[in-house]
Design a protein around this motif. Structure first.
Motif, PDB file in Angstrom:
ATOM      1  N   GLY A 223       0.813   8.436  75.130  1.00 17.98           N
ATOM      2  CA  GLY A 223       1.044   9.432  75.757  1.00 17.98           C
ATOM      3  C   GLY A 223       0.304  10.343  76.196  1.00 17.98           C
ATOM      4  O   GLY A 223      -0.495   9.283  77.943  1.00 17.98           O
ATOM      5  N   THR A 224      -0.298  11.689  76.691  1.00 16.86           N
ATOM      6  CA  THR A 224      -0.844  11.746  78.216  1.00 16.86           C
ATOM      7  C   THR A 224      -2.189  13.530  77.350  1.00 16.86           C
ATOM      8  O   THR A 224      -1.615  13.656  76.239  1.00 16.86           O
ATOM      9  CB  THR A 224      -0.105  12.934  78.348  1.00 16.86           C
ATOM     10  OG1 THR A 224       1.062  12.498  78.943  1.00 16.86           O
ATOM     11  CG2 THR A 224      -0.547  13.611  79.898  1.00 16.86           C
ATOM     12  N   ALA A 225      -3.006  13.009  78.400  1.00 12.30           N
ATOM     13  CA  ALA A 225      -3.752  13.983  77.572  1.00 12.30           C
ATOM     14  C   ALA A 225      -4.695  14.553  79.044  1.00 12.30           C
ATOM     15  O   ALA A 225      -4.800  14.126  79.907  1.00 12.30           O
ATOM     16  CB  ALA A 225      -5.402  12.925  77.311  1.00 12.30           C
ATOM     17  N   TRP A 226      -5.212  16.087  78.532  1.00 10.98           N
ATOM     18  CA  TRP A 226      -5.909  16.466  79.617  1.00 10.98           C
ATOM     19  C   TRP A 226      -7.194  17.637  79.073  1.00 10.98           C
ATOM     20  O   TRP A 226      -7.170  18.300  78.217  1.00 10.98           O
ATOM     21  CB  TRP A 226      -4.398  16.965  80.698  1.00 10.98           C
ATOM     22  CG  TRP A 226      -4.068  18.205  79.335  1.00 10.98           C
ATOM     23  CD1 TRP A 226      -4.595  20.103  79.346  1.00 10.98           C
ATOM     24  CD2 TRP A 226      -2.391  17.736  79.209  1.00 10.98           C
ATOM     25  NE1 TRP A 226      -3.534  20.115  78.034  1.00 10.98           N
ATOM     26  CE2 TRP A 226      -2.410  19.330  77.834  1.00 10.98           C
ATOM     27  CE3 TRP A 226      -1.679  17.704  78.702  1.00 10.98           C
ATOM     28  CZ2 TRP A 226      -1.459  19.460  77.041  1.00 10.98           C
ATOM     29  CZ3 TRP A 226      -0.774  17.496  77.922  1.00 10.98           C
ATOM     30  CH2 TRP A 226      -0.341  18.644  77.046  1.00 10.98           C
ATOM     31  N   GLY A 231     -12.178  15.689  83.204  1.00  3.59           N
ATOM     32  CA  GLY A 231     -11.938  15.206  83.289  1.00  3.59           C
ATOM     33  C   GLY A 231     -11.185  14.229  81.325  1.00  3.59           C
ATOM     34  O   GLY A 231     -12.363  15.136  80.493  1.00  3.59           O
ATOM     35  N   ILE A 232     -10.691  13.251  81.981  1.00  5.63           N
ATOM     36  CA  ILE A 232     -10.816  12.625  80.100  1.00  5.63           C
ATOM     37  C   ILE A 232     -11.264  11.608  80.174  1.00  5.63           C
ATOM     38  O   ILE A 232     -11.085   9.890  81.558  1.00  5.63           O
ATOM     39  CB  ILE A 232      -9.298  12.318  79.844  1.00  5.63           C
ATOM     40  CG1 ILE A 232      -8.857  14.163  79.844  1.00  5.63           C
ATOM     41  CG2 ILE A 232      -8.821  11.799  78.319  1.00  5.63           C
ATOM     42  CD1 ILE A 232      -8.814  14.005  78.225  1.00  5.63           C
ATOM     43  N   THR A 233     -12.190  11.002  79.058  1.00  4.72           N
ATOM     44  CA  THR A 233     -12.985   9.879  78.887  1.00  4.72           C
ATOM     45  C   THR A 233     -12.635   8.509  78.148  1.00  4.72           C
ATOM     46  O   THR A 233     -13.332   7.475  78.059  1.00  4.72           O
ATOM     47  CB  THR A 233     -14.748   9.997  79.232  1.00  4.72           C
ATOM     48  OG1 THR A 233     -14.854  10.804  78.286  1.00  4.72           O
ATOM     49  CG2 THR A 233     -14.616  10.228  80.750  1.00  4.72           C
ATOM     50  N   LYS A 234     -12.159   9.351  77.078  1.00 10.17           N
ATOM     51  CA  LYS A 234     -11.564   8.805  76.380  1.00 10.17           C
ATOM     52  C   LYS A 234     -10.683   9.299  74.930  1.00 10.17           C
ATOM     53  O   LYS A 234     -10.650  10.810  74.416  1.00 10.17           O
ATOM     54  CB  LYS A 234     -12.747   8.249  74.562  1.00 10.17           C
ATOM     55  CG  LYS A 234     -12.988   7.502  74.112  1.00 10.17           C
ATOM     56  CD  LYS A 234     -13.893   7.981  73.082  1.00 10.17           C
ATOM     57  CE  LYS A 234     -15.647   7.083  73.365  1.00 10.17           C
ATOM     58  NZ  LYS A 234     -16.415   7.771  71.654  1.00 10.17           N
ATOM     59  N   SER A 254      -8.028  12.267  88.819  1.00  7.75           N
ATOM     60  CA  SER A 254      -9.313  12.939  89.595  1.00  7.75           C
ATOM     61  C   SER A 254      -8.728  13.271  88.395  1.00  7.75           C
ATOM     62  O   SER A 254      -8.419  13.807  87.710  1.00  7.75           O
ATOM     63  CB  SER A 254      -8.365  13.637  90.423  1.00  7.75           C
ATOM     64  OG  SER A 254      -7.508  14.901  89.910  1.00  7.75           O
ATOM     65  N   LEU A 255     -10.030  14.469  87.854  1.00 11.55           N
ATOM     66  CA  LEU A 255     -10.992  15.071  87.459  1.00 11.55           C
ATOM     67  C   LEU A 255      -9.279  16.767  87.202  1.00 11.55           C
ATOM     68  O   LEU A 255     -10.027  17.241  85.994  1.00 11.55           O
ATOM     69  CB  LEU A 255     -11.847  16.418  87.528  1.00 11.55           C
ATOM     70  CG  LEU A 255     -12.715  15.046  87.325  1.00 11.55           C
ATOM     71  CD1 LEU A 255     -14.233  15.517  87.109  1.00 11.55           C
ATOM     72  CD2 LEU A 255     -13.233  13.920  85.965  1.00 11.55           C
ATOM     73  N   THR A 279     -11.570  12.531  74.666  1.00 10.81           N
ATOM     74  CA  THR A 279     -13.073  12.958  74.623  1.00 10.81           C
ATOM     75  C   THR A 279     -13.062  13.636  76.245  1.00 10.81           C
ATOM     76  O   THR A 279     -12.188  12.644  77.023  1.00 10.81           O
ATOM     77  CB  THR A 279     -14.380  12.093  74.696  1.00 10.81           C
ATOM     78  OG1 THR A 279     -14.329  12.185  72.880  1.00 10.81           O
ATOM     79  CG2 THR A 279     -14.954  12.459  74.807  1.00 10.81           C
ATOM     80  N   ASP A 280     -13.917  15.126  76.572  1.00  8.44           N
ATOM     81  CA  ASP A 280     -13.845  15.371  77.726  1.00  8.44           C
ATOM     82  C   ASP A 280     -14.850  14.054  79.098  1.00  8.44           C
ATOM     83  O   ASP A 280     -15.799  13.959  78.347  1.00  8.44           O
ATOM     84  CB  ASP A 280     -14.134  16.812  77.945  1.00  8.44           C
ATOM     85  CG  ASP A 280     -14.943  17.968  77.957  1.00  8.44           C
ATOM     86  OD1 ASP A 280     -16.317  16.305  77.823  1.00  8.44           O
ATOM     87  OD2 ASP A 280     -14.833  18.884  78.135  1.00  8.44           O
ATOM     88  N   GLY A 281     -14.766  14.706  79.765  1.00  3.03           N
ATOM     89  CA  GLY A 281     -16.097  14.293  80.817  1.00  3.03           C
ATOM     90  C   GLY A 281     -17.164  14.854  80.948  1.00  3.03           C
ATOM     91  O   GLY A 281     -18.454  14.129  80.737  1.00  3.03           O
TER      92      GLY A 281
END
Ligand SMILES: Nc1nc2c(c(=O)[nH]1)N[C@H]1C(S)=C(S)[C@@H](COP(=O)(O)O)O[C@H]1N2
Ligand SMILES: [Mo]
Length: 309
Positions: A223-226, A231-234, A254-255, A279-281
């Motif tokens: 899928g897709t995460a946002w 940004g997405i790190t995990k 990019s972020l 998990t985000d940046g």
């Protein structure tokens, strides 16, 4: 014109059936209060910038064409999107940085918001600082190499990375008023939605589909995460009540764009539940706390059931 950085290889999820990383214009979601699409003649289009500014200015479409344009991939998201929903898209936008427009107008001390208004009476309240920083907020005239489609705001719309569309993405924009949150309320804020709208971290499962029947053995989940601007790190996946396991992240462009993911699952016969979280940046894990879209965006983990045969 400053072209968009090249899209790195590997942005697309390895799981077959996941939405394209770049959303074609025809498939891009649409949210309008207008019953019919406003038709604006480019010749007549004008943007008035006024309010708490040193210099009131007016820009014609030709002024935009003559400006230092930038190109940037930005993922838009609607605050009404339910967990797992489709009200998000990713496109390459071409436009004039709004910070350049604001530089000309010179906002006065005390201003903290820009109220953007469309020709059809929609309005959005965007924090002034977000339009002045380096995140490439723009007055967009191009989408994926084409002129902005009528339904997406032709001839000019706003695109602001990191904020839900209802507080930033004014289509058919004709007026920017530099003002204060204390003094003015946008269209949806007057109707019970929040006055600000940073985008919440979200992981979406696209394959398999909810209630799908899949054959036992290796099943590709993806899928897709946002979490635009962070940004997405995990991304992690949980099967039934098992451990959270890290998915494979596709390359990050990019972020301010979404990030895809995939996860190979050894599926055994029977009904199973799949959950995902991102998990985000900043290191923050997507909250499991369920919230409805109103007033400032849905939250919670997507959970779906599949039957393995
Ligand atoms: N003029 C106008 N602009 C608008 C809206 C609208 O109803 N009218 N909807 C906003 C919302 S809620 C979103 S999510 C985005 C959607 O942009 P899109 O239709 O190009 O996807 O546009 C924003 N700009
Ligand atoms: Mo929206």
């Amino acid at each position: 014109m400053k072209p968009a950085p090249a899209v790195p290889a590997g942005v697309q999820s390895k799981a077959p059936g996941v939405t394209p990383w770049l959303t074609p214009n025809n498939d891009f979601y649409r949210i309008d209060t207008a019953l019919s699409v406003p038709e604006i003649n480019v010749q007549d289009w004008e943007l008035r910038v006024h309010g708490l500014v040193e210099r009131e200015i007016r820009l014609s479409f030709q002024d935009l064409l003559d400006a230092d344009l930038i190109e940037s991939h930005v993922s838009l998201t609607c605050v009404s999107n339910p967990v797992g929903g489709n009200l998000a898209g990713n496109a390459k936008w071409l436009g004039m940085p709004i910070r350049d427009v604001l530089k000309m107008a010179a906002p006065q001390d005390g201003a903290d918001m820009v109220l953007s208004t469309s020709i059809d009476g929609f309005s959005a309240s965007t924090p002034l600082e977000v339009l002045q920083d380096d995140r490439d907020a723009m007055l967009a005239i191009g989408m994926n190499g084409e002129a902005l489609p009528l339904e997406h705001g032709y001839p000019v719309r706003m695109v602001v990375p990191g904020l839900y569309g209802f507080v930033s993405a004014t289509k058919w924009v004709v007026d920017l008023e530099v003002t204060r949150f204390a003094d003015s309320k946008a269209y949806w804020t007057q109707r019970g939605w929040s006055e600000r709208g940073p985008i919440k971290t979200m992981a979406r499962v696209e394959v398999p589909k909810s209630f799908a029947k899949v054959p036992a053995g290796r099943v590709a989940i993806g899928g897709t995460a946002w979490a635009q601007t962070r940004g997405i790190t995990k991304v992690e996946v949980q099967i039934d009540n098992g451990p959270w396991t890290e998915a494979v992240l596709s390359t990050e462009a990019s972020l301010i764009t979404w990030r895809q993911w995939s996860f190979d699952w050894e599926a055994t016969p029977g009904p199973h539940y799949i959950k995902a979280r991102a998990t985000d940046g900043t290191g923050e894990v997507q909250t499991d706390k369920r919230a409805d879209p109103v007033p400032d965006g849905a939250s919670g983990w997507q959970s779906l059931m599949v039957t393995v045969e």
